[in-house]
Design an enzyme around this catalytic site. Structure first.
Site, PDB file in Angstrom:
ATOM      1  N   TRP A   6     -12.190  -9.392   4.475  1.00 40.95           N
ATOM      2  CA  TRP A   6     -13.239  -8.915   5.394  1.00 40.95           C
ATOM      3  C   TRP A   6     -14.409  -9.882   5.482  1.00 40.95           C
ATOM      4  CZ3 TRP A   6     -12.505  -4.938   8.693  1.00 40.95           C
ATOM      5  CH2 TRP A   6     -11.429  -4.062   8.423  1.00 40.95           C
ATOM      6  N   ASP A  45     -13.863  -3.776   2.470  1.00 41.34           N
ATOM      7  CA  ASP A  45     -14.093  -3.891   1.030  1.00 41.34           C
ATOM      8  C   ASP A  45     -14.984  -5.038   0.550  1.00 41.34           C
ATOM      9  OD1 ASP A  45     -12.146  -2.049   1.555  1.00 41.34           O
ATOM     10  OD2 ASP A  45     -10.671  -2.847   0.179  1.00 41.34           O
ATOM     11  N   GLN A  75     -13.522   7.412   2.935  1.00 37.31           N
ATOM     12  CA  GLN A  75     -13.391   6.236   3.825  1.00 37.31           C
ATOM     13  C   GLN A  75     -13.946   6.584   5.202  1.00 37.31           C
ATOM     14  OE1 GLN A  75      -9.341   4.712   4.111  1.00 37.31           O
ATOM     15  NE2 GLN A  75     -10.000   2.732   3.335  1.00 37.31           N
ATOM     16  N   TYR A 120       0.847  -1.209   0.000  1.00 38.39           N
ATOM     17  CA  TYR A 120       0.000   0.000   0.000  1.00 38.39           C
ATOM     18  C   TYR A 120       0.877   1.252   0.000  1.00 38.39           C
ATOM     19  CZ  TYR A 120      -3.589  -3.335   1.574  1.00 38.39           C
ATOM     20  OH  TYR A 120      -4.451  -4.395   1.688  1.00 38.39           O
ATOM     21  N   ARG A 160      -7.556 -12.606  -0.410  1.00 36.81           N
ATOM     22  CA  ARG A 160      -7.948 -11.299  -0.965  1.00 36.81           C
ATOM     23  C   ARG A 160      -9.339 -11.401  -1.606  1.00 36.81           C
ATOM     24  NH1 ARG A 160      -5.801  -6.482  -0.086  1.00 36.81           N
ATOM     25  NH2 ARG A 160      -6.524  -5.900  -2.151  1.00 36.81           N
ATOM     26  N   ASN A 202      -6.833   6.874   4.264  1.00 36.88           N
ATOM     27  CA  ASN A 202      -7.508   7.796   5.175  1.00 36.88           C
ATOM     28  C   ASN A 202      -7.681   7.253   6.601  1.00 36.88           C
ATOM     29  OD1 ASN A 202      -9.559   9.360   6.398  1.00 36.88           O
ATOM     30  ND2 ASN A 202     -10.274  10.067   4.422  1.00 36.88           N
ATOM     31  N   TRP A 203      -8.388   6.130   6.758  1.00 36.11           N
ATOM     32  CA  TRP A 203      -8.640   5.710   8.151  1.00 36.11           C
ATOM     33  C   TRP A 203      -7.427   5.011   8.753  1.00 36.11           C
ATOM     34  CZ3 TRP A 203     -12.025   1.120  10.039  1.00 36.11           C
ATOM     35  CH2 TRP A 203     -11.974   0.033   9.168  1.00 36.11           C
ATOM     36  N   ASP A 204      -6.556   4.455   7.889  1.00 35.84           N
ATOM     37  CA  ASP A 204      -5.266   3.972   8.400  1.00 35.84           C
ATOM     38  C   ASP A 204      -4.538   5.137   9.061  1.00 35.84           C
ATOM     39  OD1 ASP A 204      -6.057   2.439   5.905  1.00 35.84           O
ATOM     40  OD2 ASP A 204      -4.384   1.179   6.520  1.00 35.84           O
ATOM     41  N   GLU A 235      -1.839  -7.636   8.924  1.00 32.36           N
ATOM     42  CA  GLU A 235      -3.016  -6.854   8.523  1.00 32.36           C
ATOM     43  C   GLU A 235      -4.288  -7.469   9.116  1.00 32.36           C
ATOM     44  OE1 GLU A 235      -3.226  -6.726   4.279  1.00 32.36           O
ATOM     45  OE2 GLU A 235      -4.821  -5.213   4.215  1.00 32.36           O
ATOM     46  N   GLY A 257     -14.273   0.683   4.039  1.00 30.59           N
ATOM     47  CA  GLY A 257     -13.080   0.147   4.687  1.00 30.59           C
ATOM     48  C   GLY A 257     -13.119  -1.369   4.800  1.00 30.59           C
TER      49      GLY A 257
END
Ligand code: 2M8
Length: 417
Positions: free
Chosen positions: A346, A164, A107, A32, A196, A37-39, A389, A162
């Site tokens: 997710w 995904d 995000q 990445y 993924r 943003n939220w990271d 992660e 976030g």
């Protein structure tokens, strides 16, 4: 115990320092290459335990990506030359975009909550004067572009959530379908495909991006190819609005407008409660998948005895809680949901940024024992397996990207707060 926590905190700080480009902290070493943003909000909280000025610089860097209309994008690419798909070329440059290359979507708005934590630890009214008006503009953008009085905030791309590839979005994605555009996924260079989103998922992600790009990323909620009221993002925003009101107050202003927006977002969340499932939902439907998003309104404070029922779901072994064969929790999808997939992004794995949010929510609602239980399990997960992660709930094996920044940031906060 204290020594082992301090050792873990030091290891976490090392991860953040290693991922620091000098301008922003990358989410992870390879996969990445932009500022997400939220990271970045969580990273700011982590950095506040290392160096207040560096934490403030992180917020300033993210704000260089703010659009004219107030949106803060989901990725700020501080360099155009990045090994990432979709990169700056694919996103293009829309009307109202800033000079720096960015994505065209947003995000979960955790940033005001992060700025509050930074300010609580290292007060600086000068810094608040610099950044709070920008946060206000972003929150007003959500209100004017993505919600009406009574409804959840709408997301126009699954990446905005976030989470995904959460099964929450399967039905809406199926309605869009793929356009057939050819592209090369770069994520699979770094991570095994089974961990993924699938190729068909990516085909739809790209189709939605292309359609949004044609309209300069500004369709109405009704005209967007994908539009889902997101109970999780709404909860994050409701909490962030309350934190923004607090920040205004610190600056000697009333913060009443942010407080009022927080109230109406909370009312929208309450209207999605599903009595039989004892969970919040995106659309109130009977056949919605049970995902951790349904428990997360806890971070915004929920009404009546509902928090008790959410806590029950969180620790229930058949739902999100631990079992002898899957001791790490909470799973991102309930184990009794047919869509649960222990290793796929997710759709099942444990994400410790989510654990951190839940620990905060449990503490605020007075569930101290449950908060300590989740905190202990979270720190054990990371100290036994490293800063990944996300994690396999059965084995604790780290998945996705290693030496991951938000994992380090939340661990640092749990150890040192
Ligand atoms: C993941 O999302 C990006 C797309 O934005 C990706 O898969 O390439 C998500 O987990 C998202 O929540 C996160 O902010 C991002 C960077 O960590 O990665």
């Amino acid at each position: 115990m204290r020594d082992s926590r301090e050792g873990l905190a030091q290891a976490a700080a090392d991860v953040l320092i290693a991922n620091d480009t000098g301008v922003f902290v990358k989410p992870g070493p390879g996969q990445y290459p932009g500022q997400w943003n939220w990271d970045s909000a969580l990273i700011t909280i982590g950095l506040s335990h290392i160096d207040a000025n560096r934490a403030r610089a992180e917020v300033r860097s993210l704000l260089t990506g703010q659009w004219e209309d107030g949106m803060i994008p989901h990725i700020v690419f501080h360099s155009r030359d990045v090994e990432y798909f979709p990169g700056p070329e694919t996103w293009g440059r829309a009307k109202g975009a800033p000079r720096v290359a960015t994505s065209g979507i947003t995000q979960p708005p955790l940033l005001a909550s992060a700025v509050r934590r930074l300010h609580e630890r290292h007060p600086s009214k000068g810094f608040l004067r610099e950044v709070v008006p920008a946060l206000e503009r972003w929150h007003v953008w959500f209100q004017s572009r993505r919600s009406d009085e009574e409804s959840l905030v709408a997301i126009l791309h699954p990446w905005e959530s976030g989470m995904d590839n959460s099964p929450r979005f399967d039905r809406a994605l199926a309605r869009v379908g793929g356009s057939g555009t050819e592209f090369t996924r770069r994520d699979l260079v770094h991570v095994a495909a089974e961990q993924r989103p699938t190729d068909p998922d990516y085909a739809v992600y790209v189709t939605i991006l292309e359609t949004l790009r044609e309209g300069d990323y500004r369709p109405s909620i009704e005209d967007a190819p994908f539009s889902v009221g997101d109970v999780f993002l709404t909860a994050v925003l409701a909490r962030a609005e309350a934190d923004l009101a607090w920040l205004w107050h610190e600056m000697g202003e009333s913060g009443a407008e942010a407080e009022a927006r927080s109230e109406s977002l909370r009312a929208a969340i309450e209207s999605t409660w599903h009595q039989a499932k004892s969970l919040y939902t995106d659309a109130g439907g009977d056949d919605e998948p049970a995902t951790i998003a349904a428990v997360l309104p806890m971070i915004a404070g929920v009404g009546g005895d509902r928090s008790e029922r959410l806590v029950a779901a969180l620790i229930d072994p058949s739902r999100f809680g631990p079992t002898s064969s899957a001791p790490w929790y909470p799973t991102s999808v309930a184990k009794d949901d047919p869509r649960f997939d222990a290793r796929r992004y997710w759709r099942g794995p444990v994400w410790v940024n989510i654990n951190w949010l839940l620990i905060t929510g449990l503490e605020d609602a007075g569930y101290e024992k449950e908060a300590i239980g989740l905190e202990t399990r979270t720190l054990d997960l990371v100290s036994e397996n490293g800063f990944w992660e996300y994690y396999d709930p059965h084995t604790g094996q780290g998945l996705g990207c290693g030496r991951f920044s938000w994992t380090a940031a939340v661990v640092l906060d749990l150890c040192r707060r």
